[in-house]
Design a protein around this motif. Structure first.
Motif, PDB file in Angstrom:
ATOM      1  N   LEU A 122      -1.443  -8.106  -6.186  1.00  0.00           N
ATOM      2  CA  LEU A 122      -0.416  -8.708  -5.334  1.00  0.00           C
ATOM      3  C   LEU A 122       0.979  -8.366  -5.840  1.00  0.00           C
ATOM      4  O   LEU A 122       1.863  -7.995  -5.066  1.00  0.00           O
ATOM      5  CB  LEU A 122      -0.607 -10.220  -5.281  1.00  0.00           C
ATOM      6  CG  LEU A 122       0.442 -11.024  -4.503  1.00  0.00           C
ATOM      7  CD1 LEU A 122       0.469 -10.586  -3.036  1.00  0.00           C
ATOM      8  CD2 LEU A 122       0.159 -12.518  -4.599  1.00  0.00           C
ATOM      9  N   GLY A 123       1.195  -8.481  -7.145  1.00  0.00           N
ATOM     10  CA  GLY A 123       2.507  -8.224  -7.721  1.00  0.00           C
ATOM     11  C   GLY A 123       2.989  -6.807  -7.492  1.00  0.00           C
ATOM     12  O   GLY A 123       4.166  -6.581  -7.165  1.00  0.00           O
ATOM     13  N   ARG A 124       2.099  -5.848  -7.662  1.00  0.00           N
ATOM     14  CA  ARG A 124       2.487  -4.442  -7.463  1.00  0.00           C
ATOM     15  C   ARG A 124       2.840  -4.177  -6.003  1.00  0.00           C
ATOM     16  O   ARG A 124       3.784  -3.430  -5.707  1.00  0.00           O
ATOM     17  CB  ARG A 124       1.353  -3.513  -7.910  1.00  0.00           C
ATOM     18  CG  ARG A 124       1.065  -3.556  -9.404  1.00  0.00           C
ATOM     19  CD  ARG A 124       0.178  -2.393  -9.838  1.00  0.00           C
ATOM     20  NE  ARG A 124      -1.088  -2.367  -9.119  1.00  0.00           N
ATOM     21  CZ  ARG A 124      -2.194  -2.992  -9.510  1.00  0.00           C
ATOM     22  NH1 ARG A 124      -2.183  -3.727 -10.612  1.00  0.00           N
ATOM     23  NH2 ARG A 124      -3.312  -2.908  -8.813  1.00  0.00           N
ATOM     24  N   ASN A 125       2.094  -4.771  -5.093  1.00  0.00           N
ATOM     25  CA  ASN A 125       2.369  -4.569  -3.673  1.00  0.00           C
ATOM     26  C   ASN A 125       3.685  -5.216  -3.259  1.00  0.00           C
ATOM     27  O   ASN A 125       4.441  -4.658  -2.459  1.00  0.00           O
ATOM     28  CB  ASN A 125       1.215  -5.123  -2.836  1.00  0.00           C
ATOM     29  CG  ASN A 125       0.075  -4.140  -2.681  1.00  0.00           C
ATOM     30  OD1 ASN A 125       0.127  -3.243  -1.843  1.00  0.00           O
ATOM     31  ND2 ASN A 125      -0.944  -4.275  -3.516  1.00  0.00           N
ATOM     32  N   VAL A 126       3.977  -6.394  -3.807  1.00  0.00           N
ATOM     33  CA  VAL A 126       5.248  -7.056  -3.509  1.00  0.00           C
ATOM     34  C   VAL A 126       6.418  -6.249  -4.062  1.00  0.00           C
ATOM     35  O   VAL A 126       7.459  -6.093  -3.407  1.00  0.00           O
ATOM     36  CB  VAL A 126       5.259  -8.489  -4.076  1.00  0.00           C
ATOM     37  CG1 VAL A 126       6.658  -9.090  -3.995  1.00  0.00           C
ATOM     38  CG2 VAL A 126       4.262  -9.368  -3.331  1.00  0.00           C
ATOM     39  N   ALA A 128       6.569  -3.004  -4.507  1.00  0.00           N
ATOM     40  CA  ALA A 128       6.772  -1.828  -3.650  1.00  0.00           C
ATOM     41  C   ALA A 128       7.480  -2.208  -2.352  1.00  0.00           C
ATOM     42  O   ALA A 128       8.394  -1.506  -1.894  1.00  0.00           O
ATOM     43  CB  ALA A 128       5.429  -1.166  -3.352  1.00  0.00           C
ATOM     44  N   ALA A 129       7.089  -3.338  -1.738  1.00  0.00           N
ATOM     45  CA  ALA A 129       7.722  -3.782  -0.496  1.00  0.00           C
ATOM     46  C   ALA A 129       9.200  -4.104  -0.720  1.00  0.00           C
ATOM     47  O   ALA A 129      10.043  -3.827   0.143  1.00  0.00           O
ATOM     48  CB  ALA A 129       6.990  -5.000   0.056  1.00  0.00           C
ATOM     49  N   THR A 130       9.524  -4.667  -1.877  1.00  0.00           N
ATOM     50  CA  THR A 130      10.919  -4.980  -2.195  1.00  0.00           C
ATOM     51  C   THR A 130      11.756  -3.715  -2.326  1.00  0.00           C
ATOM     52  O   THR A 130      12.871  -3.621  -1.785  1.00  0.00           O
ATOM     53  CB  THR A 130      10.989  -5.790  -3.505  1.00  0.00           C
ATOM     54  OG1 THR A 130      10.205  -6.983  -3.367  1.00  0.00           O
ATOM     55  CG2 THR A 130      12.426  -6.161  -3.832  1.00  0.00           C
ATOM     56  N   SER A 251       1.550   3.372 -11.240  1.00  0.00           N
ATOM     57  CA  SER A 251       1.163   4.467 -10.343  1.00  0.00           C
ATOM     58  C   SER A 251       0.953   3.977  -8.916  1.00  0.00           C
ATOM     59  O   SER A 251       1.254   4.692  -7.954  1.00  0.00           O
ATOM     60  CB  SER A 251      -0.124   5.141 -10.855  1.00  0.00           C
ATOM     61  OG  SER A 251      -1.180   4.203 -10.916  1.00  0.00           O
ATOM     62  N   SER A 252       0.451   2.748  -8.749  1.00  0.00           N
ATOM     63  CA  SER A 252       0.208   2.241  -7.394  1.00  0.00           C
ATOM     64  C   SER A 252       1.520   1.983  -6.665  1.00  0.00           C
ATOM     65  O   SER A 252       1.643   2.258  -5.469  1.00  0.00           O
ATOM     66  CB  SER A 252      -0.635   0.966  -7.445  1.00  0.00           C
ATOM     67  OG  SER A 252       0.009  -0.030  -8.211  1.00  0.00           O
ATOM     68  N   VAL A 253       2.538   1.464  -7.397  1.00  0.00           N
ATOM     69  CA  VAL A 253       3.849   1.252  -6.777  1.00  0.00           C
ATOM     70  C   VAL A 253       4.461   2.590  -6.390  1.00  0.00           C
ATOM     71  O   VAL A 253       5.007   2.748  -5.290  1.00  0.00           O
ATOM     72  CB  VAL A 253       4.785   0.478  -7.730  1.00  0.00           C
ATOM     73  CG1 VAL A 253       6.202   0.410  -7.150  1.00  0.00           C
ATOM     74  CG2 VAL A 253       4.256  -0.926  -7.975  1.00  0.00           C
TER      75      VAL A 253
END
Length: 432
Positions: A122-126, A128-130, A251-253
């Motif tokens: 969740l943290g990595r996805n948030v 990236a969205a930011t 890497s995911s971000v």
């Protein structure tokens, strides 16, 4: 319509479908129709949740339409704001709709573990969205100003655009992010279908939060010196965050940012083009405010319906249930039939609720039946594009090794921002 009566209406509809399937089976008639109806019954949980989410989304975005209708004086005072508004709304929906789709896939694949830590799924996805939100705020401002220069019509300055866009982005992103996280956690606990409910709710949240946030951003405009200093400071901030996002250790971000940016550039272009069409017809829309009220719910519904399709196709591709063929096969066409069902419900609701809202508020407009004719005619045209863009965005990204969650929903929603405006324009011309 409240959730309970709506749920009963959907249950009655599904009961009718079940009875019709029994009748068609007994007489061995219309095998294709029988298969489609059987698919609806097999996916009745998706039908229930999708119709409910879409209806809630339309109700919320209707408020955004009312807000847009009430902005008529502001649209006259700040030329070019109508160019920025659809693009900003579309960008919020694209970024956070994709976030919702990734979280939905994370639930299905077991990656969503409930942690809020920065290094968690969740943290990595948030994160990236930011990063994407800040970068695209400046991109939209530059595009809105550039269109004014190229098109030869008056607009506010670049730094004014940056101020309005960045303030609107910050405020609306906080609101939509909160909705996405609460929705994802609730869906995980209640075992809801995130693919069916995510995009309509996220798109509606983007609509209802972005327009008021942009209005707040306009309060910062007025002092040319202050606008210039703060505006350029925001530009530097966006560039810095963009560089850090592309070079982060995660890497995911990095992957999300790199895969999403080209699509979001396309999103910006489609949103700005949609806004340009609206700006060119501003006089007509302001003279019949009911049509202006219909714009946000119609566009949001188109993006939401396409988002449901794209999210479901994306999940099926991840799970190996769908082959990414150049010509859609039976499973894809069956998913397309759900898109038609959602479209018929959604576009009828848009026309009906817009006419009611316009009548209650005393806005000028063509009346109930003409508005229904406009939204249904435009909706039928939009459905063809929704299926084509949704299917090929998901399958092409998958075949090229990209994550369909990063590509499909932003591509569908951004395309429908522009194409939806064109379809609505055609509907207005044909019916009115």
């Amino acid at each position: 319509m409240s959730p309970r009566p709506l749920s009963r209406a959907v249950a009655a509809f599904l009961a009718g479908v079940r009875a019709l399937v029994g009748l068609l089976r007994r007489h061995a008639r219309f095998p294709v129709l029988t298969e489609v109806l059987q698919h609806w019954l097999h996916e009745q949980r998706t039908v229930r949740q999708g119709v409910l989410a879409l209806s809630i989304g339309i109700g919320i975005t209707l408020v955004a339409g009312v807000v847009l209708g009430a902005m008529d004086a502001l649209l006259e005072e700040l030329p070019g704001l109508l160019v920025l508004a659809p693009a900003a709304i579309g960008m919020r929906g694209a970024i956070f709709g994709a976030l919702g789709a990734r979280l939905g896939t994370g639930m299905l694949t077991g990656q969503m573990d409930g942690s809020f830590a920065r290094t968690s799924f969740l943290g990595r996805n948030v994160e990236a969205a930011t990063v994407l939100s800040v970068i695209t705020a400046v991109i939209l401002a530059a595009a809105a100003r550039l269109v004014g220069v190229i098109g030869g019509f008056e607009t506010i300055s670049f730094t004014d655009f940056v101020l309005i866009s960045m303030i609107g982005t910050i405020l609306s992103s906080f609101a939509v992010l909160a909705v996405v996280i609460v929705l994802a956690r609730t869906a995980q606990r209640q075992e809801w279908d995130m693919d069916a409910i995510g995009t309509p709710i996220v798109a509606a949240s983007a609509d209802i939060s972005t327009l008021p946030a942009l209005v707040v951003g306009t309060f910062a405009v007025g002092n040319e010196t202050a606008s210039g200093i703060i505006g350029w400071a925001f530009v530097v901030l966006a560039v810095t965050i963009g560089v850090l996002g592309l070079r982060t250790a995660s890497s995911s971000v990095r992957r999300i940012v790199r895969e999403s940016l080209p699509i979001l550039l396309y999103t910006a272009a489609m949103g700005i083009l949609a806004g340009t069409v609206l700006e060119s017809r501003k006089a007509d829309l302001l003279s019949s405010v009911a049509l202006l009220v219909a714009v946000p719910p119609f566009i949001s519904s188109s993006g939401a319906i396409g988002g449901i399709l794209s999210a479901r196709l994306s999940s099926q591709l991840h799970l190996g249930l769908l082959e990414p063929t150049s010509v859609p096969r039976r499973p894809a066409w069956l998913e397309g039939s759900l898109t038609v069902l959602f479209g018929l419900v959604g576009y009828f609701a848009v026309g009906l609720l817009t006419a009611i809202a316009a009548g209650l508020l005393g806005y000028g407009g063509p009346g109930l039946l003409p508005l229904l004719g406009v939204t249904m005619t435009a909706g039928v045209l939009a459905l063809f594009m929704i299926f084509a863009v949704g299917y090929y965005a998901a399958t092409a990204s998958f075949r090229f090794g990209l994550d369909p969650d990063n590509v499909g929903i932003p591509l569908v929603t951004s395309t429908m921002d522009f194409v939806g405006i064109l379809c609505l324009t055609v509907g207005i011309v044909v019916i009115l």
